[in-house]
Each structure stands twice: as structure tokens, then as C-alpha cells.
Scaffold this motif. Structure first.
Motif, PDB file in Angstrom:
ATOM      1  N   PHE A  14     -10.049  -1.292  25.548  1.00  0.00           N
ATOM      2  CA  PHE A  14      -9.759  -0.084  26.544  1.00  0.00           C
ATOM      3  C   PHE A  14     -10.995   0.979  26.455  1.00  0.00           C
ATOM      4  N   ALA A  19      -8.845  -3.228  21.168  1.00  0.00           N
ATOM      5  CA  ALA A  19      -7.523  -3.406  20.830  1.00  0.00           C
ATOM      6  C   ALA A  19      -7.009  -4.747  20.039  1.00  0.00           C
ATOM      7  N   ASN A  39       1.534  -0.311  12.842  1.00  0.00           N
ATOM      8  CA  ASN A  39       1.289   0.516  13.957  1.00  0.00           C
ATOM      9  C   ASN A  39      -0.038   0.495  14.651  1.00  0.00           C
ATOM     10  N   GLY A  42      -2.452  -3.739  17.461  1.00  0.00           N
ATOM     11  CA  GLY A  42      -2.756  -4.261  18.676  1.00  0.00           C
ATOM     12  C   GLY A  42      -1.871  -5.449  19.133  1.00  0.00           C
ATOM     13  N   THR A  44       1.330  -5.357  20.634  1.00  0.00           N
ATOM     14  CA  THR A  44       1.882  -5.107  22.042  1.00  0.00           C
ATOM     15  C   THR A  44       0.738  -5.442  23.238  1.00  0.00           C
ATOM     16  N   HIS A 193       8.631  -5.140  12.251  1.00  0.00           N
ATOM     17  CA  HIS A 193       8.130  -4.438  11.096  1.00  0.00           C
ATOM     18  C   HIS A 193       8.914  -4.587   9.957  1.00  0.00           C
TER      19      HIS A 193
HETATM   20  N1  LIG Z   1      -3.635   1.630  27.976  1.00  0.00           N
HETATM   21  C1  LIG Z   1      -4.264   1.775  26.641  1.00  0.00           C
HETATM   22  N2  LIG Z   1      -5.336   2.599  26.974  1.00  0.00           N
HETATM   23  C2  LIG Z   1      -6.149   3.000  25.723  1.00  0.00           C
HETATM   24  N3  LIG Z   1      -5.516   2.398  24.522  1.00  0.00           N
HETATM   25  C3  LIG Z   1      -4.508   1.857  24.316  1.00  0.00           C
HETATM   26  C4  LIG Z   1      -3.875   1.234  25.698  1.00  0.00           C
HETATM   27  N4  LIG Z   1      -2.722   0.628  24.931  1.00  0.00           N
HETATM   28  C5  LIG Z   1      -3.010   0.580  23.703  1.00  0.00           C
HETATM   29  N5  LIG Z   1      -4.087   1.251  23.213  1.00  0.00           N
HETATM   30  C6  LIG Z   1      -4.413   1.499  21.965  1.00  0.00           C
HETATM   31  O1  LIG Z   1      -4.537   0.163  21.261  1.00  0.00           O
HETATM   32  C7  LIG Z   1      -4.196   0.172  19.967  1.00  0.00           C
HETATM   33  C8  LIG Z   1      -3.239  -0.886  19.813  1.00  0.00           C
HETATM   34  O2  LIG Z   1      -1.863  -0.599  20.412  1.00  0.00           O
HETATM   35  P1  LIG Z   1      -0.647  -1.630  20.543  1.00  0.00           P
HETATM   36  O3  LIG Z   1       0.353  -0.685  21.005  1.00  0.00           O
HETATM   37  O4  LIG Z   1      -1.148  -3.154  20.936  1.00  0.00           O
HETATM   38  O5  LIG Z   1      -0.388  -1.831  18.807  1.00  0.00           O
HETATM   39  P2  LIG Z   1       0.753  -2.389  18.212  1.00  0.00           P
HETATM   40  O6  LIG Z   1       0.497  -3.206  16.990  1.00  0.00           O
HETATM   41  O7  LIG Z   1       1.809  -3.185  19.061  1.00  0.00           O
HETATM   42  O8  LIG Z   1       1.553  -1.244  17.651  1.00  0.00           O
HETATM   43  P3  LIG Z   1       3.066  -0.746  17.404  1.00  0.00           P
HETATM   44  O9  LIG Z   1       3.578  -1.576  16.088  1.00  0.00           O
HETATM   45  O10 LIG Z   1       2.980   0.710  16.914  1.00  0.00           O
HETATM   46  O11 LIG Z   1       3.927  -0.993  18.427  1.00  0.00           O
HETATM   47  C9  LIG Z   1      -3.796   1.508  19.842  1.00  0.00           C
HETATM   48  O12 LIG Z   1      -4.849   2.249  19.052  1.00  0.00           O
HETATM   49  C10 LIG Z   1      -3.358   2.173  21.070  1.00  0.00           C
HETATM   50  O13 LIG Z   1      -3.528   3.594  20.814  1.00  0.00           O
END
Ligand SMILES: Nc1ncnc2c1ncn2[C@@H]1O[C@H](COP(=O)(O)OP(=O)(O)OP(=O)(O)O)[C@@H](O)[C@H]1O
Length: 239
Positions: A14, A19, A39, A42, A44, A193
Motif C-alpha cells: 500500500f 503489508a 493485529n 497482514g 486480512t 486470535h
Molecule cells: N487499504 C489499505 N491501505 C493502506 N494500508 C492498509 C490497507 N489495508 C491494510 N493496510 C495496512 O496493512 C497492514 C495489515 O493489515 P491487515 O488488515 O491485513 O492485518 P491483519 O493481520 O488482518 O490484522 P487484524 O488481526 O487486526 O485483522 C496494517 O498495518 C494495515 O493498516
């Protein structure tokens, strides 16, 4: 073992932020694959790419035998998806939600009726068929959301934190549905989690800051990290 998901050098950026930092892994048919990470690790981001909802910056990804760049629609037909945030329509009834998903997934009307009756019976929700989703307990909603995600009998179901916010007993019951789906040959790709749930997976990958730091069976991970349980493994990896 037959590979149902192959990920090679997946990168998602991004802007200047990475990510998903060069992920490579395989998932086997019928496996319950746990996708863990703190959290923001990466998870999601990667799941959205595997489901064809977002494009990677680079890398090769095949899901159910289809390329997620070129055959996105075929990927979508072969998968189910459930997340805590996107699932049922709160202002529709149980039956209306089931009908809606059956329609979206292209299940023929005749089969729809029969499958809906079967499902309501299995979930013991026959008396709730005309109740609005909004008024149902969270555990019921999650069971129903999972059931509609696999209503079209997909090859793979992606579950993004499916049990968030419910008590341990309800979560354990939810996992009975996951096991049942896996025993029917559906591959389950799940993020959570809850480390007790990590123990229920066949294999688990643990992400930290966009990278996969470990990937193995819970037993082997515990041995490698000299840990009593998955909680300890997770704490040692995800700083
Ligand atoms: N559209 C976007 N634009 C910019 N940054 C993004 C975007 N989507 C996700 N991120 C960033 O990418 C990183 C990974 O996010 P992601 O949602 O994949 O994490 P996660 O492991 O699923 O976390 P959680 O357990 O909180 O759901 C985070 O720092 C998030 O802020």
C-alpha cells in the motif's frame, strides 16, 4: 497430497508500506489451515487476495486450481467466505438470508428449498426461520453465517476471525461445524486470535509484520519453540 492453494512470492504494497512481504506457502486439500498473526500482521490483506477481492502487487497465487489474476470469477465460484464484519443481513430474517445466499451462489430453486429445510434442522433453528437476524444471539449468527458460506459446497472456505466475541463453549461448538465441513472435503482456511483454536488446526502459519515466520503442525511448532502450548509459540514469534 493435493495442493488446493499455492502462493509463491506474494507481495502486497500500500504505497511504500509492505503489508504482505514475499509470502510463499501451500495449503492441501481437506486441511484445516490456521493463518495466525498479531493485529496488523497482514492476514486480512492476504485473505482478500486469495479470495480474488484485491490484486497482489506481485507473485503467483492459485486457488482451487485457478489463477487469481486471470481467473478471478472461477476462483469466486469455488470458494466460500465468512468474516466477522461481512456476513448476514441484520434486517432480513433467517430464511430470507439463506434464500439470498442460495440465489447469489446460483443454487437451483428446487434444491434451495430442500437444502434450506436440511440446514434449519441441522442448526436447530426451524423455529427461528422468520426471526430477524438482528435479534439473534451472536453464536447463532456465526453458525448461520458459516453455513451459508458453504451452502454452495465450495472447495475452500475462508474464515476471517469467525468466532470473535463469543464465549469458549460457543466457539467449541462452532468448531464442530468446521470439522464437519473438513470431513466433507472442504478445505478450511481460518484466521483467529484464539490460541486454543490454533491447536485444532492441522497446520498453522504465524505471520509477523507481513512475513510468515513459522508454518507447521501445532505439535511440531510446540516442539521447535520449546513451548507448552500455542500461546507460548505465538508470543515467541509475534513480538
Ligand atoms: N487499504 C489499505 N491501505 C493502506 N494500508 C492498509 C490497507 N489495508 C491494510 N493496510 C495496512 O496493512 C497492514 C495489515 O493489515 P491487515 O488488515 O491485513 O492485518 P491483519 O493481520 O488482518 O490484522 P487484524 O488481526 O487486526 O485483522 C496494517 O498495518 C494495515 O493498516
Amino acid at each position: 497430497m493435493e495442493k488446493i492453494i499455492t502462493v509463491q512470492n506474494l507481495v502486497k504494497k500500500f504505497g511504500s508500506f509492505t503489508a504482505n512481504d514475499n509470502l510463499s506457502f501451500d495449503v492441501y486439500k481437506g486441511e484445516i489451515f490456521g493463518f495466525l498473526g498479531a493485529n496488523g500482521a497482514g492476514k486480512t490483506t492476504a485473505i482478500r487476495i486469495l479470495c480474488g477481492l484485491s490484486s497482489p502487487t506481485s507473485g503467483n497465487v492459485k486457488v482451487a486450481g485457478f489463477d487469481i489474476y486471470r481467473e478471478t470469477e472461477k476462483v469466486k465460484k469455488n470458494i466460500g467466505y465468512m468474516s466477522q464484519k461481512f456476513s448476514l443481513y441484520e434486517d432480513l430474517t433467517v430464511a430470507e438470508n439463506i434464500r439470498l445466499y442460495a440465489g447469489i451462489y446460483g443454487i437451483p430453486p428446487k434444491k434451495r428449498k430442500e437444502k434450506m429445510a436440511e440446514l434449519l434442522k441441522k442448526l436447530e433453528m426451524e423455529n427461528a426461520r422468520n426471526k430477524l437476524i438482528a435479534g439473534l444471539p451472536l453464536g447463532w449468527k456465526q453458525k448461520l453465517a458459516f453455513s451459508v458460506a458453504i451452502f454452495h459446497e465450495p472447495k475452500i472456505v475462508f474464515l476471517d476471525e469467525p468466532t470473535g466475541g463469543v464465549d469458549p463453549v460457543t466457539r467449541r461448538k462452532f468448531w464442530d461445524l468446521i470439522y464437519e465441513a473438513a470431513s466433507n472435503g472442504i478445505t478450511v482456511f481460518v484466521t483467529t486470535h484464539y490460541m486454543d483454536e490454533a491447536e485444532y488446526c492441522d497446520r498453522v502459519s504465524i505471520m509477523d509484520a507481513g512475513k510468515i515466520e513459522a508454518l507447521d503442525t501445532p505439535a511440531k511448532l510446540k516442539e521447535r519453540y520449546n513451548a507448552k502450548n500455542m500461546d507460548e509459540v505465538f508470543i515467541k514469534i509475534a513480538r
